[in-house]
Design a protein around this motif. Sequence first.
Motif, PDB file in Angstrom:
ATOM      1  N   UNK A 193       4.484   6.288  -6.774  1.00  0.00           N
ATOM      2  CA  UNK A 193       3.754   7.264  -7.615  1.00  0.00           C
ATOM      3  C   UNK A 193       4.330   8.663  -7.426  1.00  0.00           C
ATOM      4  N   UNK A 194       4.595   9.031  -6.171  1.00  0.00           N
ATOM      5  CA  UNK A 194       5.170  10.348  -5.898  1.00  0.00           C
ATOM      6  C   UNK A 194       6.568  10.472  -6.506  1.00  0.00           C
ATOM      7  N   UNK A 195       7.331   9.370  -6.486  1.00  0.00           N
ATOM      8  CA  UNK A 195       8.691   9.394  -7.034  1.00  0.00           C
ATOM      9  C   UNK A 195       8.721   9.455  -8.557  1.00  0.00           C
ATOM     10  N   UNK A 196       7.582   9.215  -9.202  1.00  0.00           N
ATOM     11  CA  UNK A 196       7.532   9.280 -10.671  1.00  0.00           C
ATOM     12  C   UNK A 196       7.560  10.720 -11.179  1.00  0.00           C
ATOM     13  N   UNK A 197       7.337  11.679 -10.300  1.00  0.00           N
ATOM     14  CA  UNK A 197       7.388  13.081 -10.704  1.00  0.00           C
ATOM     15  C   UNK A 197       8.821  13.449 -11.088  1.00  0.00           C
ATOM     16  N   UNK A 198       8.957  14.292 -12.061  1.00  0.00           N
ATOM     17  CA  UNK A 198      10.276  14.715 -12.521  1.00  0.00           C
ATOM     18  C   UNK A 198      11.059  15.346 -11.377  1.00  0.00           C
ATOM     19  N   UNK A 199      12.269  14.841 -11.142  1.00  0.00           N
ATOM     20  CA  UNK A 199      13.149  15.384 -10.122  1.00  0.00           C
ATOM     21  C   UNK A 199      12.823  14.968  -8.703  1.00  0.00           C
ATOM     22  N   UNK A 234       9.924  21.044  -2.359  1.00  0.00           N
ATOM     23  CA  UNK A 234       8.533  20.979  -1.906  1.00  0.00           C
ATOM     24  C   UNK A 234       8.214  19.531  -1.559  1.00  0.00           C
ATOM     25  N   UNK A 235       7.703  19.311  -0.373  1.00  0.00           N
ATOM     26  CA  UNK A 235       7.344  17.960   0.073  1.00  0.00           C
ATOM     27  C   UNK A 235       6.057  17.534  -0.622  1.00  0.00           C
ATOM     28  N   UNK A 236       6.082  16.325  -1.229  1.00  0.00           N
ATOM     29  CA  UNK A 236       4.884  15.831  -1.907  1.00  0.00           C
ATOM     30  C   UNK A 236       4.326  14.565  -1.269  1.00  0.00           C
ATOM     31  N   UNK A 237       5.107  13.894  -0.418  1.00  0.00           N
ATOM     32  CA  UNK A 237       4.622  12.684   0.257  1.00  0.00           C
ATOM     33  C   UNK A 237       5.521  12.380   1.450  1.00  0.00           C
ATOM     34  N   UNK A 281       0.834  -1.210   0.000  1.00  0.00           N
ATOM     35  CA  UNK A 281       0.000   0.000   0.000  1.00  0.00           C
ATOM     36  C   UNK A 281       0.869   1.260   0.000  1.00  0.00           C
ATOM     37  N   UNK A 282       1.792   1.345   0.958  1.00  0.00           N
ATOM     38  CA  UNK A 282       2.602   2.555   1.085  1.00  0.00           C
ATOM     39  C   UNK A 282       3.641   2.679  -0.029  1.00  0.00           C
ATOM     40  N   UNK A 283       4.223   1.578  -0.431  1.00  0.00           N
ATOM     41  CA  UNK A 283       5.224   1.627  -1.497  1.00  0.00           C
ATOM     42  C   UNK A 283       4.596   2.105  -2.799  1.00  0.00           C
ATOM     43  N   UNK A 284       3.402   1.653  -3.091  1.00  0.00           N
ATOM     44  CA  UNK A 284       2.712   2.091  -4.307  1.00  0.00           C
ATOM     45  C   UNK A 284       2.497   3.600  -4.284  1.00  0.00           C
ATOM     46  N   UNK A 317      11.858   9.123  12.198  1.00  0.00           N
ATOM     47  CA  UNK A 317      10.830   8.126  11.930  1.00  0.00           C
ATOM     48  C   UNK A 317      10.135   8.275  10.586  1.00  0.00           C
ATOM     49  N   UNK A 318      10.248   9.451   9.948  1.00  0.00           N
ATOM     50  CA  UNK A 318       9.529   9.706   8.710  1.00  0.00           C
ATOM     51  C   UNK A 318      10.498  10.082   7.595  1.00  0.00           C
ATOM     52  N   UNK A 319      10.275   9.493   6.419  1.00  0.00           N
ATOM     53  CA  UNK A 319      11.013   9.862   5.213  1.00  0.00           C
ATOM     54  C   UNK A 319      10.076  10.710   4.354  1.00  0.00           C
ATOM     55  N   UNK A 320      10.630  11.545   3.487  1.00  0.00           N
ATOM     56  CA  UNK A 320       9.804  12.413   2.647  1.00  0.00           C
ATOM     57  C   UNK A 320      10.223  12.315   1.190  1.00  0.00           C
ATOM     58  N   UNK A 321       9.247  12.525   0.318  1.00  0.00           N
ATOM     59  CA  UNK A 321       9.520  12.665  -1.110  1.00  0.00           C
ATOM     60  C   UNK A 321       9.421  14.153  -1.407  1.00  0.00           C
ATOM     61  N   UNK A 322      10.467  14.712  -1.997  1.00  0.00           N
ATOM     62  CA  UNK A 322      10.486  16.133  -2.330  1.00  0.00           C
ATOM     63  C   UNK A 322      10.741  16.317  -3.819  1.00  0.00           C
ATOM     64  N   UNK A 323      10.190  17.402  -4.353  1.00  0.00           N
ATOM     65  CA  UNK A 323      10.452  17.821  -5.730  1.00  0.00           C
ATOM     66  C   UNK A 323      10.827  19.295  -5.690  1.00  0.00           C
ATOM     67  N   UNK A 324      11.455  19.750  -6.736  1.00  0.00           N
ATOM     68  CA  UNK A 324      11.837  21.159  -6.800  1.00  0.00           C
ATOM     69  C   UNK A 324      10.641  21.970  -7.277  1.00  0.00           C
TER      70      UNK A 324
END
Length: 155
Positions: free
Chosen positions: A112-118, A142-145, A105-108, A128-135
């Motif tokens: 998806x968030x990691x598919x964004x460019x950059x 900017x944090x997206x997930x 569930x969480x990996x999916x 305890x928390x990791x974040x997905x960021x994009x420029x």
Amino acid sequence: MAHAITHRPLNKELPDWVSSDVRLYLEHIEGGVTIRALARVNGVHASTILRKVRKTESRRDDPLIDKVLIHLGKLRRVQGEPQVNPKEAVPEMTDAPPDEVTLKRDATRILRALMQTGAVLAVVPDVETAVVVVEAADGRPRQVATVESRIAQAM
């Protein structure tokens, strides 16, 4: 003809999402099973097992992978396997590895968030928390997930 590497019942206590290469690595390093014995059980040449063990070992340079391998090794010892040297105690596992449903569930969602460019998955030790960021358009991150670090480790 390529042979599929299977795992022996020795690692039955590991979560289902743990790859066969990691299982072989743990059987050899943590369990003390010889390369030749693993090759015999899996029906492949010893060099095939050695290559897989070395591949996993080389990935330990990544602190995230190293931490999850330590935790998986600890999980094996908790299940009754004696520790080789009590003076080399492994740090306590603060979080249990995720179950397969949670991981999928969480990996999916994170993939998806990691598919964004950059997009980048940022993991900080002892957080305890990791974040997905994009420029963002202004150049700032900017944090997206967000995801639990234990999920990021399993990924």
